[in-house]
Write a protein that holds these residues in place. Sequence first.
Motif, PDB file in Angstrom:
ATOM      1  N   GLU A 154      29.305  53.886  66.209  1.00 18.55           N
ATOM      2  CA  GLU A 154      30.532  54.142  66.715  1.00 18.55           C
ATOM      3  C   GLU A 154      30.496  55.579  67.274  1.00 18.55           C
ATOM      4  O   GLU A 154      30.155  56.626  66.737  1.00 18.55           O
ATOM      5  CB  GLU A 154      31.868  54.038  65.995  1.00 18.55           C
ATOM      6  CG  GLU A 154      32.032  52.486  65.369  1.00 18.55           C
ATOM      7  CD  GLU A 154      32.820  51.864  66.469  1.00 18.55           C
ATOM      8  OE1 GLU A 154      33.577  52.158  67.378  1.00 18.55           O
ATOM      9  OE2 GLU A 154      32.115  50.577  66.791  1.00 18.55           O
ATOM     10  N   ASP A 182      33.655  61.799  62.338  1.00 14.37           N
ATOM     11  CA  ASP A 182      34.586  61.459  61.352  1.00 14.37           C
ATOM     12  C   ASP A 182      33.871  61.554  59.783  1.00 14.37           C
ATOM     13  O   ASP A 182      34.339  62.084  58.914  1.00 14.37           O
ATOM     14  CB  ASP A 182      34.627  59.894  61.277  1.00 14.37           C
ATOM     15  CG  ASP A 182      35.424  59.563  62.384  1.00 14.37           C
ATOM     16  OD1 ASP A 182      36.555  60.384  62.928  1.00 14.37           O
ATOM     17  OD2 ASP A 182      35.744  58.381  62.812  1.00 14.37           O
ATOM     18  N   CYS A 221      30.462  55.430  54.840  1.00 14.59           N
ATOM     19  CA  CYS A 221      31.449  54.533  55.314  1.00 14.59           C
ATOM     20  C   CYS A 221      31.270  53.063  55.438  1.00 14.59           C
ATOM     21  O   CYS A 221      30.039  52.727  55.030  1.00 14.59           O
ATOM     22  CB  CYS A 221      31.536  55.143  56.927  1.00 14.59           C
ATOM     23  SG  CYS A 221      29.984  54.882  57.657  1.00 14.59           S
ATOM     24  N   ASP A 222      32.083  52.459  55.784  1.00 15.51           N
ATOM     25  CA  ASP A 222      31.931  51.059  55.938  1.00 15.51           C
ATOM     26  C   ASP A 222      30.947  50.582  57.183  1.00 15.51           C
ATOM     27  O   ASP A 222      30.586  51.528  57.920  1.00 15.51           O
ATOM     28  CB  ASP A 222      33.203  50.114  56.234  1.00 15.51           C
ATOM     29  CG  ASP A 222      34.371  50.398  54.871  1.00 15.51           C
ATOM     30  OD1 ASP A 222      33.813  50.725  54.031  1.00 15.51           O
ATOM     31  OD2 ASP A 222      35.487  50.224  55.331  1.00 15.51           O
ATOM     32  N   TYR A 279      29.256  47.450  60.015  1.00  8.04           N
ATOM     33  CA  TYR A 279      29.175  45.976  60.764  1.00  8.04           C
ATOM     34  C   TYR A 279      27.835  45.433  60.564  1.00  8.04           C
ATOM     35  O   TYR A 279      26.977  46.087  60.855  1.00  8.04           O
ATOM     36  CB  TYR A 279      29.859  45.980  62.234  1.00  8.04           C
ATOM     37  CG  TYR A 279      31.162  46.535  62.438  1.00  8.04           C
ATOM     38  CD1 TYR A 279      32.027  45.620  62.199  1.00  8.04           C
ATOM     39  CD2 TYR A 279      31.232  47.651  63.006  1.00  8.04           C
ATOM     40  CE1 TYR A 279      33.287  45.928  62.626  1.00  8.04           C
ATOM     41  CE2 TYR A 279      32.630  48.127  63.395  1.00  8.04           C
ATOM     42  CZ  TYR A 279      33.517  47.210  63.212  1.00  8.04           C
ATOM     43  OH  TYR A 279      34.987  47.574  63.466  1.00  8.04           O
ATOM     44  N   TYR A 297      32.428  42.365  59.100  1.00  4.07           N
ATOM     45  CA  TYR A 297      32.854  43.870  58.569  1.00  4.07           C
ATOM     46  C   TYR A 297      32.269  43.875  57.030  1.00  4.07           C
ATOM     47  O   TYR A 297      32.826  43.069  56.213  1.00  4.07           O
ATOM     48  CB  TYR A 297      34.329  43.984  58.684  1.00  4.07           C
ATOM     49  CG  TYR A 297      34.817  45.290  58.334  1.00  4.07           C
ATOM     50  CD1 TYR A 297      35.422  46.099  59.372  1.00  4.07           C
ATOM     51  CD2 TYR A 297      34.888  45.838  57.031  1.00  4.07           C
ATOM     52  CE1 TYR A 297      35.925  47.347  59.197  1.00  4.07           C
ATOM     53  CE2 TYR A 297      35.602  47.281  56.818  1.00  4.07           C
ATOM     54  CZ  TYR A 297      35.935  47.815  57.950  1.00  4.07           C
ATOM     55  OH  TYR A 297      36.339  49.197  57.758  1.00  4.07           O
ATOM     56  N   ARG A 322      32.738  46.028  54.003  1.00  9.13           N
ATOM     57  CA  ARG A 322      33.582  46.950  53.450  1.00  9.13           C
ATOM     58  C   ARG A 322      32.961  47.781  52.089  1.00  9.13           C
ATOM     59  O   ARG A 322      32.281  46.879  51.333  1.00  9.13           O
ATOM     60  CB  ARG A 322      34.964  46.497  53.071  1.00  9.13           C
ATOM     61  CG  ARG A 322      35.877  47.607  52.503  1.00  9.13           C
ATOM     62  CD  ARG A 322      37.078  47.039  52.235  1.00  9.13           C
ATOM     63  NE  ARG A 322      37.681  46.329  53.137  1.00  9.13           N
ATOM     64  CZ  ARG A 322      38.361  46.990  54.492  1.00  9.13           C
ATOM     65  NH1 ARG A 322      38.330  48.217  54.653  1.00  9.13           N
ATOM     66  NH2 ARG A 322      38.718  46.036  55.223  1.00  9.13           N
ATOM     67  N   VAL A 348      34.785  57.112  53.584  1.00 10.88           N
ATOM     68  CA  VAL A 348      35.647  57.180  54.749  1.00 10.88           C
ATOM     69  C   VAL A 348      35.660  55.619  55.045  1.00 10.88           C
ATOM     70  O   VAL A 348      34.712  54.955  55.396  1.00 10.88           O
ATOM     71  CB  VAL A 348      34.745  57.957  56.282  1.00 10.88           C
ATOM     72  CG1 VAL A 348      35.613  57.439  57.323  1.00 10.88           C
ATOM     73  CG2 VAL A 348      34.696  59.340  55.803  1.00 10.88           C
ATOM     74  N   PRO A 349      36.875  55.210  55.018  1.00 10.22           N
ATOM     75  CA  PRO A 349      37.229  53.819  55.100  1.00 10.22           C
ATOM     76  C   PRO A 349      37.323  53.180  56.478  1.00 10.22           C
ATOM     77  O   PRO A 349      38.052  52.587  56.855  1.00 10.22           O
ATOM     78  CB  PRO A 349      38.618  53.569  54.365  1.00 10.22           C
ATOM     79  CG  PRO A 349      39.291  54.955  54.604  1.00 10.22           C
ATOM     80  CD  PRO A 349      38.163  55.957  54.432  1.00 10.22           C
ATOM     81  N   LYS A 350      35.974  53.547  57.232  1.00 12.56           N
ATOM     82  CA  LYS A 350      36.074  52.931  58.377  1.00 12.56           C
ATOM     83  C   LYS A 350      34.697  52.301  58.762  1.00 12.56           C
ATOM     84  O   LYS A 350      33.551  53.086  58.147  1.00 12.56           O
ATOM     85  CB  LYS A 350      36.143  53.960  59.582  1.00 12.56           C
ATOM     86  CG  LYS A 350      37.676  54.754  59.690  1.00 12.56           C
ATOM     87  CD  LYS A 350      37.309  55.554  60.881  1.00 12.56           C
ATOM     88  CE  LYS A 350      38.916  56.685  60.750  1.00 12.56           C
ATOM     89  NZ  LYS A 350      38.575  57.767  61.671  1.00 12.56           N
ATOM     90  N   LEU A 374      31.763  52.341  60.791  1.00  8.57           N
ATOM     91  CA  LEU A 374      31.226  53.339  61.840  1.00  8.57           C
ATOM     92  C   LEU A 374      29.821  53.119  62.405  1.00  8.57           C
ATOM     93  O   LEU A 374      29.319  53.624  63.365  1.00  8.57           O
ATOM     94  CB  LEU A 374      31.263  54.875  61.520  1.00  8.57           C
ATOM     95  CG  LEU A 374      32.853  55.233  61.292  1.00  8.57           C
ATOM     96  CD1 LEU A 374      32.782  56.583  60.514  1.00  8.57           C
ATOM     97  CD2 LEU A 374      33.707  55.350  62.341  1.00  8.57           C
TER      98      LEU A 374
END
Length: 204
Positions: free
Chosen positions: A95, A101, A116-117, A119, A128, A130, A195-197, A199
């Motif tokens: 991302e 971030d 981070c999370d 994909y 996704y 997590r 970081v809970p996104k 990326l």
Amino acid sequence: VIIPVFKVSSFIERCARSLFEQTLQDVEYIFVDDASPDDSIDILKRCIECYPQRNEHVLILPHEQNKGLPAARNTGLAVATGEYVFHCDSDDWVELTMLEDLYLAAKEADADIVWCDWYLSFAQNERYMRQPEYSDCGDALRGMLSGAMKYNVWNKLIRREIYTKNDIGFPSGHSMGEDMTIMKLFVKSDKVCYVPKALYHYVR
């Protein structure tokens, strides 16, 4: 950002563009040509020309013969000068806000490691993935050892000093289990954060 390159002609442009278009500006990009037999490096060089503002911050380091992924990561680590290190595989992509971030989270928490999370990316869709949140290094290690948290190399921003002060590198010649190096880095870290996104896009 350290990016090993080997036989990724179908993927390298997408990867490189996602890195060069990052919102974080002060970034050093180290591509390690692990004696790739295809035209991956030619494609990369053409891509670099499209981002003249990044030119002076891009290195391409050649291996005379193929040494494998861990050795390529070590080659990049040996010349890296940044405060933090991020490893990106050249068949994946990220991302556009990923580095910013993660870096801002690291600075705010004074963290040695940020993750981070991500994909899991297939040809037609993505899943996704997590990750758990830990603020304690020991809890994160227990999470990795129990399988609750992935110890992947590529979704973590790590303070470079943790590598250098503790003489931690990747196991050259042994590609199986090279991700376990991440556990050594957690052992030597004081602060970590999450970081809970999602990326990072990991291509299957």
